[in-house]
Enzyme design. Sequence first.
Site, mmCIF file in Angstrom:
data_model
loop_
_atom_site.group_PDB
_atom_site.id
_atom_site.type_symbol
_atom_site.label_atom_id
_atom_site.label_comp_id
_atom_site.label_asym_id
_atom_site.label_seq_id
_atom_site.Cartn_x
_atom_site.Cartn_y
_atom_site.Cartn_z
ATOM 1 N N SER A 14 0.861 -1.194 0.000
ATOM 2 C CA SER A 14 0.000 0.000 0.000
ATOM 3 C C SER A 14 0.895 1.240 0.000
ATOM 4 C CB SER A 14 -0.855 0.001 1.274
ATOM 5 O OG SER A 14 -1.514 1.239 1.423
ATOM 6 N N TYR A 67 -1.440 -1.035 10.332
ATOM 7 C CA TYR A 67 -1.633 -1.299 8.899
ATOM 8 C C TYR A 67 -0.427 -0.754 8.127
ATOM 9 C CZ TYR A 67 -3.943 -1.303 4.294
ATOM 10 O OH TYR A 67 -4.267 -1.515 2.976
HETATM 11 P P1 NAD Z 1 -11.673 -6.161 0.018
HETATM 12 O O1 NAD Z 1 -12.209 -6.125 1.396
HETATM 13 O O2 NAD Z 1 -12.568 -5.888 -1.118
HETATM 14 O O3 NAD Z 1 -10.960 -7.571 -0.261
HETATM 15 C C1 NAD Z 1 -10.152 -8.190 0.685
HETATM 16 C C2 NAD Z 1 -10.363 -9.684 0.597
HETATM 17 O O4 NAD Z 1 -9.436 -10.320 1.484
HETATM 18 C C3 NAD Z 1 -11.775 -10.109 1.041
HETATM 19 O O5 NAD Z 1 -12.353 -10.958 0.079
HETATM 20 C C4 NAD Z 1 -11.532 -10.836 2.356
HETATM 21 O O6 NAD Z 1 -12.448 -11.888 2.591
HETATM 22 C C5 NAD Z 1 -10.123 -11.366 2.140
HETATM 23 N N1 NAD Z 1 -9.461 -11.688 3.416
HETATM 24 C C6 NAD Z 1 -9.333 -10.885 4.499
HETATM 25 N N2 NAD Z 1 -8.678 -11.539 5.472
HETATM 26 C C7 NAD Z 1 -8.385 -12.776 4.979
HETATM 27 C C8 NAD Z 1 -7.718 -13.904 5.504
HETATM 28 N N3 NAD Z 1 -7.221 -13.918 6.755
HETATM 29 N N4 NAD Z 1 -7.585 -14.990 4.729
HETATM 30 C C9 NAD Z 1 -8.099 -15.006 3.468
HETATM 31 N N5 NAD Z 1 -8.757 -13.965 2.917
HETATM 32 C C10 NAD Z 1 -8.885 -12.862 3.665
HETATM 33 O O7 NAD Z 1 -10.448 -5.119 0.017
HETATM 34 P P2 NAD Z 1 -9.379 -4.711 -1.110
HETATM 35 O O8 NAD Z 1 -9.280 -3.249 -1.039
HETATM 36 O O9 NAD Z 1 -9.630 -5.385 -2.387
HETATM 37 O O10 NAD Z 1 -8.058 -5.306 -0.426
HETATM 38 C C11 NAD Z 1 -7.110 -6.085 -1.124
HETATM 39 C C12 NAD Z 1 -5.716 -5.692 -0.679
HETATM 40 O O11 NAD Z 1 -5.452 -4.365 -1.088
HETATM 41 C C13 NAD Z 1 -5.497 -5.708 0.834
HETATM 42 O O12 NAD Z 1 -4.250 -6.292 1.113
HETATM 43 C C14 NAD Z 1 -5.492 -4.252 1.211
HETATM 44 O O13 NAD Z 1 -4.748 -4.001 2.371
HETATM 45 C C15 NAD Z 1 -4.850 -3.651 -0.035
HETATM 46 N N6 NAD Z 1 -5.055 -2.228 -0.248
HETATM 47 C C16 NAD Z 1 -6.312 -1.710 -0.437
HETATM 48 C C17 NAD Z 1 -6.470 -0.353 -0.648
HETATM 49 C C18 NAD Z 1 -7.829 0.276 -0.843
HETATM 50 O O14 NAD Z 1 -7.932 1.528 -0.794
HETATM 51 N N7 NAD Z 1 -8.866 -0.481 -1.082
HETATM 52 C C19 NAD Z 1 -5.342 0.492 -0.686
HETATM 53 C C20 NAD Z 1 -4.086 -0.064 -0.511
HETATM 54 C C21 NAD Z 1 -3.958 -1.430 -0.294
#
Ligand code: NAD
Length: 277
Positions: A140, A153
Amino acid sequence: MSRLEGRTAIITGGASGIGAASARLFVEEGARVLIADMQQERGRALAEELGDAAAFFKVDVARESDVRGAVEDVMKRWDRLDCIYNNAGFGGALGPIDETTVEEFDLTFDVLLKGVFLGIKHAAPVMRRQGGGSIISTASVAGLKTGESPHLYSVAKAAVIHLTKSVALELGQDGIRVNCICPGIIATPLAAGRPGASDEQLSKLSHALRGAQAMGRVGQPEDVARAAVWLASDESSWVTGTAQVVDGGANAGRPWRRQGDWITRKREIKLYRPEGR
Ligand code: NAD
């Protein structure tokens, strides 16, 4: 020719947001994908939608037996593993440092850091035997800069960036590339703070945060998915140990014109000239 024709991949967190968009795009590019997630219903539904090129495997990325199981499942189904995309995540512990419990600390690091470590650990030997592969993780911009997200985080994502670089140095000799992606704000349930957020809630979020980055719009899961496809494909065959920023310009800083009064005051001065010029 599709860029991932004949390849196989595991995408953790593949049931929602960035992971789901990546699963769709990987399949569109010719790959077979194991959607590895805790959310069974959503994960299975997506796998069904994608047909024979996809399958679902229930995984808690913080549990070594689950992650090992996902790698074994891919090998049983398709007999090779070209890419693991360690993407699962959540917001982790919120709040002031003195109110953060040790349990919250452990859970945050178990998912965001140990989950990535386990994915790399179990994919690497298989890829080494095959003569190569691509390991991708979602970090991130919060791992590059403090103040973007809650303490733990941010620290966990910084650790993912460091782990990526450190392991890339070890695995390069085996033809295994290791990279991570640093997204900015992406309209997903995580950013909305609600697992399973509706399209309407996500579009409200996109509208509210449209000015938070240079590009004038919030990122969409597909913006990150396209970076992941590139890192999984041969187009990035000399790219390893990197943290690819995909953030619409947010990490470049705040625009000059929005930095407050002191700039307006400086504008009045117009130009500094050294004495005598
Ligand atoms: P999201 O909530 O849509 O998807 C996250 C997925 O991870 C979900 O399907 C959830 O069930 C799964 N998950 C969570 N904990 C888990 C575990 N212990 N085992 C297996 N699956 C698990 O969110 P997203 O934004 O698509 O997140 C994806 C990645 O992107 C994450 O690592 C998040 O930190 C990162 N990220 C997101 C953003 C943002 O703004 N959305 C920004 C930077 C980084």
